[in-house]
Enzyme design. Structure first.
Site, short mmCIF file in Angstrom:
data_model
loop_
_atom_site.label_atom_id
_atom_site.label_comp_id
_atom_site.label_asym_id
_atom_site.label_seq_id
_atom_site.Cartn_x
_atom_site.Cartn_y
_atom_site.Cartn_z
N GLU A 1 1.51 2.12 -4.15
CA GLU A 1 0.70 1.71 -2.16
C GLU A 1 -0.52 0.80 -2.24
O GLU A 1 -1.18 0.21 -3.08
CB GLU A 1 0.01 3.62 -2.44
CG GLU A 1 -0.69 3.68 -1.48
CD GLU A 1 -2.05 4.95 -1.28
OE1 GLU A 1 -1.70 5.31 -0.50
OE2 GLU A 1 -2.41 5.74 -2.38
N LYS B 1 4.40 8.88 4.65
CA LYS B 1 3.19 9.37 3.43
C LYS B 1 3.00 11.11 4.13
O LYS B 1 2.78 10.65 5.69
CB LYS B 1 1.62 8.69 3.36
CG LYS B 1 0.59 9.54 2.12
CD LYS B 1 -0.69 9.02 1.62
CE LYS B 1 -1.47 9.31 0.75
NZ LYS B 1 -1.88 8.49 0.22
N CYS C 1 1.95 8.20 -3.48
CA CYS C 1 0.56 9.10 -4.22
C CYS C 1 -0.27 10.78 -3.64
O CYS C 1 0.42 11.19 -4.67
CB CYS C 1 -0.50 8.10 -3.43
SG CYS C 1 -2.56 8.06 -4.66
#
Length: 509
Positions: free
Chosen positions: A265, A340, A374
């Site tokens: 990321e 995300k 993440c």
């Protein structure tokens, strides 16, 4: 059962076995006088399908057998009886080009029951089904204990009670324990089977390895090689310096024959040093201007190095809204974007980021994959939806600054591997960026996690990188082990969910 056994052997039936085969069959079906195969039946079976006829020997004596034919699937789908499926005992229904292995008989001599010899015969049939690339094993099983309950229970209710173990049936209970599932009840199946009231249960075992149209080229692989990049945050003078470092790692992992390269990321954060005089929100929007050139370069690398690249993530501006996105750059030259979904409080507070709105999986030449960035891995609903769509490998590029933040990502990723019966690969950044606000320290240990069952490492960790050290991690994962786990694992999490009580579904946006 005899007290001492020296040797148990499973092999293909031979014609010289006939006398012992007949004797064992007579002993196995005492209630069905005269129900045994004649010599010409066995001779015919051995002439048309010798590999489908199996026997179990104990100390050289035939004590059990499993006989079968190959038939067309449409023949099984029709209502039929035993005479129909065997072509009135001529076996004319056997078709070497058919797609279903049909079991016409299986028995174990009464004196040798309790040794799990029947299970060996079933397992051998399953292996044969896989070797011949047949869709399934199908047969109609007797329900010999049903006669004791026929006055009060319908066959359907009886079968349900056996499935729930409220009742025991010497044949059906055993077949269900060998991973066969009920298709339907067959009426007037075997003439003279008074114990079953001439009812039978059509049962099926599906071959999870069946390939309807095998290809000589572009065959979907079962063993996939992953190349994880544990990226060192370092000073980079310009975009070309970033590209040089990216190509170095793509070259390395592709040189080992990797099918995927996974970057972390926000790995391009070193370029923000040029904008450190700006506010954090403005600096990351300047970085977002590099995202499209980065995508294009990764597309070129994917083609030239023949590898699928998961580009970690980068800031992306769309109509004034800032997202955290990445790209799946495939080796066929195409690319797809992922976002995300859950942005952290820090991303909102310092950068003004917005979460994406598309939950999806991606088709690749190595099967279906999922990608989450993440914080997303800490929300189990996302990966469950992906698993429902057939995802086998979940890739998680991450960036964490402290060990406790990394611990959240690690343990949630391990949980996702277990609960979704898939592989999870995580890759993060290491090192420090003293000249970039809000991105100054990093902590990571990239890894590949597995389900927790006998075919996988006992701790559920396939491989781990060295903590806080720049390196690559090359890992092979076997998709066939997942197929086996889905059907025959110690626990079958995806199959055993109580969908009658709860469900997870996408909401259209």
């Amino acid at each position: 059962m005899q007290t001492k056994i020296n040797k148990v052997e499973l092999r293909n039936l031979e014609f010289d076995d006939y006398k012992e085969l007949k004797n064992s069959m007579v002993e196995s079906y005492p209630e069905m006088v005269g129900s045994y195969w004649r010599e010409h039946h066995i001779e015919k079976l051995l002439s048309i399908f010798p590999e489908g006829q199996l026997v179990i020997l104990v100390d050289g004596k035939v004590v059990g057998s499993a006989l079968s034919l190959i038939v067309n699937e449409n023949l099984v789908d029709k209502n039929h009886n035993y005479s129909d499926i065997t072509g009135k005992y001529t076996f004319s229904t056997h078709n070497p080009k058919g797609d279903v292995l049909y079991g016409i008989d299986i028995f174990i001599h009464p004196n040798y029951r309790g040794l799990r010899l029947g299970r060996r015969l079933y397992d051998a049939r399953k292996e044969l089904c896989e070797q011949l690339n047949l869709k399934a094993i199908v047969f109609a099983g007797r329900i010999p204990n049903y006669g004791q309950h026929a006055a009060t229970l319908t066959p359907k209710v009886y079968i349900e009670k056996v499935k729930r173990k409220e009742l025991h049936d010497s044949v059906l209970s055993f077949q269900l324990s060998n991973d066969f599932h009920v298709i339907r009840v067959m009426k007037n199946y075997l003439e003279g089977d008074t114990d079953s009231k001439e009812f039978a249960v059509l049962l099926e075992w599906n071959n999870i390895y069946y390939d309807e149209s095998p290809k000589l080229i572009n065959l979907e692989k079962s063993v996939i090689r992953l190349g994880l990049v544990q990226w060192q945050m370092r000073q980079l003078n310009n975009l070309e310096a970033l590209f040089e470092q990216c190509e170095f790692f793509v070259d390395v992992v592709s040189g080992y024959g990797s099918d995927f390269a996974l970057f972390p990321e926000l790995f391009a954060a070193p370029l923000m040093a040029d904008y450190n005089h700006l506010s954090e929100a403005d600096a990351i929007r300047e970085l977002a201007k590099h995202s499209e050139p980065i995508r294009k370069r990764f597309q070129e690398l994917a083609i030239s190095y023949n590898i699928n690249i998961i580009t970690g993530s980068m800031p992306y501006l769309e109509k004034g809204t800032l997202y955290n996105v990445g790209f799946l750059c495939k080796r066929d030259g195409t690319s797809e974007m992922y976002s995300k979904i859950h942005v952290t409080p820090n991303e909102v507070q310092h950068w003004g980021m917005t979460g994406g709105s598309k939950i999806r999986t991606f088709d690749t030449d190595c099967g279906k994959i999922g990608i989450m960035i993440c914080y997303d891995v800490e929300f189990p609903e996302l990966s469950r939806l992906m698993a429902d769509e057939g995802m086998n490998i979940l890739f998680v590029p991450f960036l964490t600054d402290t060990q406790n933040a990394y611990t959240r990502v690690k343990h949630c990723a391990q949980a996702r591997a277990i609960e979704n019966e898939c592989y999870v690969a995580i890759a993060g950044c290491v090192g420090n960026l003293p000249k970039v606000n809000n991105m100054d320290i990093q902590y990571a240990q990239s890894a590949v996690f597995t389900p927790s069952d006998f075919a996988f490492p006992s701790n559920g960790i396939k491989a781990e990188a060295t903590t806080n050290t720049e390196m690559t991690l090359i890992v092979d994962v076997d998709l066939d082990l997942l197929k086996e786990l889905h059907e025959h694992g110690s626990v079958r999490i995806l199959k055993d969910r109580r969908k009658d009580l709860y469900e997870i579904k996408k909401i259209n946006t």
